[in-house]
Motif scaffolding. Structure first.
Motif, PDB file in Angstrom:
ATOM      1  N   ASP A   1      24.529  53.551 123.363  1.00  0.00           N
ATOM      2  CA  ASP A   1      24.427  55.006 123.416  1.00  0.00           C
ATOM      3  C   ASP A   1      23.225  55.482 124.222  1.00  0.00           C
ATOM      4  O   ASP A   1      22.396  56.226 123.714  1.00  0.00           O
ATOM      5  CB  ASP A   1      24.352  55.554 121.981  1.00  0.00           C
ATOM      6  N   PRO A   2      23.093  55.056 125.480  1.00  0.00           N
ATOM      7  CA  PRO A   2      21.925  55.464 126.262  1.00  0.00           C
ATOM      8  C   PRO A   2      21.871  56.960 126.498  1.00  0.00           C
ATOM      9  O   PRO A   2      20.805  57.498 126.819  1.00  0.00           O
ATOM     10  CB  PRO A   2      22.110  54.692 127.580  1.00  0.00           C
ATOM     11  N   SER A   3      22.999  57.663 126.330  1.00  0.00           N
ATOM     12  CA  SER A   3      23.019  59.103 126.580  1.00  0.00           C
ATOM     13  C   SER A   3      22.098  59.874 125.654  1.00  0.00           C
ATOM     14  O   SER A   3      21.725  61.012 125.938  1.00  0.00           O
ATOM     15  CB  SER A   3      24.449  59.635 126.439  1.00  0.00           C
ATOM     16  N   LEU A   4      21.721  59.274 124.509  1.00  0.00           N
ATOM     17  CA  LEU A   4      20.854  59.978 123.553  1.00  0.00           C
ATOM     18  C   LEU A   4      19.386  59.592 123.676  1.00  0.00           C
ATOM     19  O   LEU A   4      18.549  60.186 123.009  1.00  0.00           O
ATOM     20  CB  LEU A   4      21.337  59.707 122.117  1.00  0.00           C
ATOM     21  N   HIS A   5      19.081  58.616 124.495  1.00  0.00           N
ATOM     22  CA  HIS A   5      17.703  58.126 124.533  1.00  0.00           C
ATOM     23  C   HIS A   5      16.700  59.192 124.957  1.00  0.00           C
ATOM     24  O   HIS A   5      15.541  59.157 124.559  1.00  0.00           O
ATOM     25  CB  HIS A   5      17.604  56.917 125.475  1.00  0.00           C
ATOM     26  N   ASP A   6      17.131  60.135 125.787  1.00  0.00           N
ATOM     27  CA  ASP A   6      16.203  61.167 126.253  1.00  0.00           C
ATOM     28  C   ASP A   6      16.347  62.470 125.479  1.00  0.00           C
ATOM     29  O   ASP A   6      15.730  63.475 125.830  1.00  0.00           O
ATOM     30  CB  ASP A   6      16.415  61.424 127.750  1.00  0.00           C
ATOM     31  N   LYS A   7      17.147  62.460 124.420  1.00  0.00           N
ATOM     32  CA  LYS A   7      17.316  63.662 123.609  1.00  0.00           C
ATOM     33  C   LYS A   7      16.133  63.815 122.647  1.00  0.00           C
ATOM     34  O   LYS A   7      15.724  62.866 121.987  1.00  0.00           O
ATOM     35  CB  LYS A   7      18.626  63.606 122.815  1.00  0.00           C
ATOM     36  N   ARG A   8      15.620  65.028 122.573  1.00  0.00           N
ATOM     37  CA  ARG A   8      14.428  65.300 121.764  1.00  0.00           C
ATOM     38  C   ARG A   8      14.795  66.140 120.546  1.00  0.00           C
ATOM     39  O   ARG A   8      15.338  67.243 120.681  1.00  0.00           O
ATOM     40  CB  ARG A   8      13.368  66.019 122.603  1.00  0.00           C
ATOM     41  N   ILE A   9      14.509  65.600 119.369  1.00  0.00           N
ATOM     42  CA  ILE A   9      14.739  66.300 118.096  1.00  0.00           C
ATOM     43  C   ILE A   9      13.386  66.735 117.557  1.00  0.00           C
ATOM     44  O   ILE A   9      12.472  65.924 117.411  1.00  0.00           O
ATOM     45  CB  ILE A   9      15.439  65.382 117.081  1.00  0.00           C
ATOM     46  N   LEU A  10      13.269  67.998 117.255  1.00  0.00           N
ATOM     47  CA  LEU A  10      11.989  68.549 116.807  1.00  0.00           C
ATOM     48  C   LEU A  10      12.038  68.842 115.311  1.00  0.00           C
ATOM     49  O   LEU A  10      13.001  69.433 114.817  1.00  0.00           O
ATOM     50  CB  LEU A  10      11.693  69.840 117.574  1.00  0.00           C
ATOM     51  N   MET A  11      11.024  68.391 114.589  1.00  0.00           N
ATOM     52  CA  MET A  11      10.872  68.735 113.176  1.00  0.00           C
ATOM     53  C   MET A  11       9.490  69.347 112.983  1.00  0.00           C
ATOM     54  O   MET A  11       8.478  68.742 113.329  1.00  0.00           O
ATOM     55  CB  MET A  11      11.024  67.509 112.286  1.00  0.00           C
TER      56      MET A  11
END
Length: 380
Positions: free
Chosen positions: A76-86
């Motif tokens: 799933d390399p498509s998610l490697h650059d996705k940023r989730i903020l908490m």
């Protein structure tokens, strides 16, 4: 197929075989279930589960609660650059050292659930910042692909902002009736409390003191989150009429609420044979107050808490408590946000996780000579 004569552990062979199977699939395609793995490879359910868990940890597949296991493609390399903020409202050191142990456990579950699949960023809110404006600005940032929100003033407006922008989001333990079905991860606190009080009643207790947040009018569907509702349900199911004198409304023991608890504990004979405290910090404080009065737990009085904080296993005696799955709640929140990052913004409803009664040593049958006295309502 698997080589049972090989020196390589069976679960390791199975993991690699399943890894090859997953790589043949497109991202999001259904993967083999545990039952299918057991049937196809002739392994035990334990081995199948262990291999699947390894693939989930490696990011090869992912699970969606109630739906199944799905392939991530080539890790799933498509998610490697996705940023989730908490957003973090205070330093983690303060959270761990305070009574917000639940929050720390949920954050750890979120960290474990996201793993290396995407980038999880904890964003501290400056003490002098306007919380709502600070969070809204970052939710609107195009470089932020998803957000995890906890409860505080202004959260409804932040949720509306995320929905309007179709930005993936998840709520973690947000007990706001208006946000019940808004990608919310919660625990069935009422059922957990019901099981705890029924446990006391089955041991012979009929006079049980409740110490916790006051029940208040709320939408009918929201009562599953009220521990006092669970307390009342257990009494009603057992044919016990609630005694208004055996309810103390307080979230924690403070200088203002301590006299209410002391008044009941100093009554002789005691008006109750057991206490259900709606949080472990309150239960632990009550244990100390009982020791000061020479009352033995559970020989003279039983005590049950809620939340299963780390200290509850080390009190004298170890505290029986209702365990809220804080870590699992964080992991489920991670699954929900990752699912949206893969498949697009969606309203996924509510995930209501069960609580569990953890049996220790602070409860038992009432003393044979226990003779509860009548008690007027606390505070009168």
């Amino acid at each position: 197929m698997l080589d049972r004569a090989s020196f390589a552990p069976l679960y390791h062979q199975l993991t690699e075989a399943l890894r090859l199977e997953a790589r043949k699939l497109k991202p999001g395609a259904p993967f083999l279930s545990e039952n299918e793995i057991v049937s196809r490879f002739g392994v035990s359910r334990f081995t199948a589960s262990r291999a699947l868990n390894h693939l989930v940890k490696d990011g090869v597949v992912h699970r969606i609660q109630g739906k199944g296991t799905f392939a991530n493609g080539q890790n799933d390399p498509s998610l490697h650059d996705k940023r989730i903020l908490m957003f973090v409202r205070q330093p983690l050191s303060e959270i761990v050292a305070s009574q917000d142990y639940m929050w720390a456990d949920m954050v750890q579950g979120l960290v474990d659930g996201v793993g290396s699949t995407a980038q999880l960023l904890l964003c501290p809110i400056p003490r002098d910042a306007n919380e709502e404006s600070f969070c809204a600005e970052r939710i609107s940032d195009p470089s932020v692909h998803g957000v995890v929100l906890l409860s505080w003033l202004g959260i409804r407006r932040l949720v509306r902002l995320a929905v309007n922008q179709r930005k993936p989001f998840v709520l973690l333990n947000v007990k706001d009736p208006a946000l019940r079905e808004r990608n919310n991860v919660l625990c069935a606190d009422a059922e957990g409390a019901r099981q705890a009080v029924l446990h006391l009643i089955r041991q012979g207790h009929r006079h049980i003191l409740y110490i916790g947040c006051a029940d208040r009018p709320r939408p009918r569907e929201w009562i599953e989150l009220s521990r006092q509702v669970g307390y009342k349900r257990a009494l009603a199911e057992s044919g016990i009429t609630p005694d208004p004198g055996l309810t103390i409304s307080c979230a924690r023991i403070t200088d203002a609420t301590r006299p209410l608890v002391e008044r009941i504990l100093d009554t002789r004979p005691l008006p109750m044979t057991a206490i259900f405290a709606a949080s472990d910090p309150v239960a632990i404080e009550v244990l100390a107050m009982l020791r000061q009065r020479g009352l033995r737990v559970p020989q003279d009085i039983s005590v049950i808490g809620a939340d299963n904080c780390a200290a509850s296993a080390h009190t004298p005696p170890p505290l029986t408590t209702v365990s809220k799955p804080h870590h699992q709640m964080g992991k489920v929140a991670a699954q929900m946000i990752l699912e949206q990052l893969r498949n697009g913004f969606a309203m996924l409803g509510m995930r209501l996780l069960p609580a569990e009664l953890i049996m220790r040593e602070s409860d038992g049958p009432p003393a044979l000579d226990a003779a509860p006295a009548r008690c007027v309502a606390a505070g009168q």
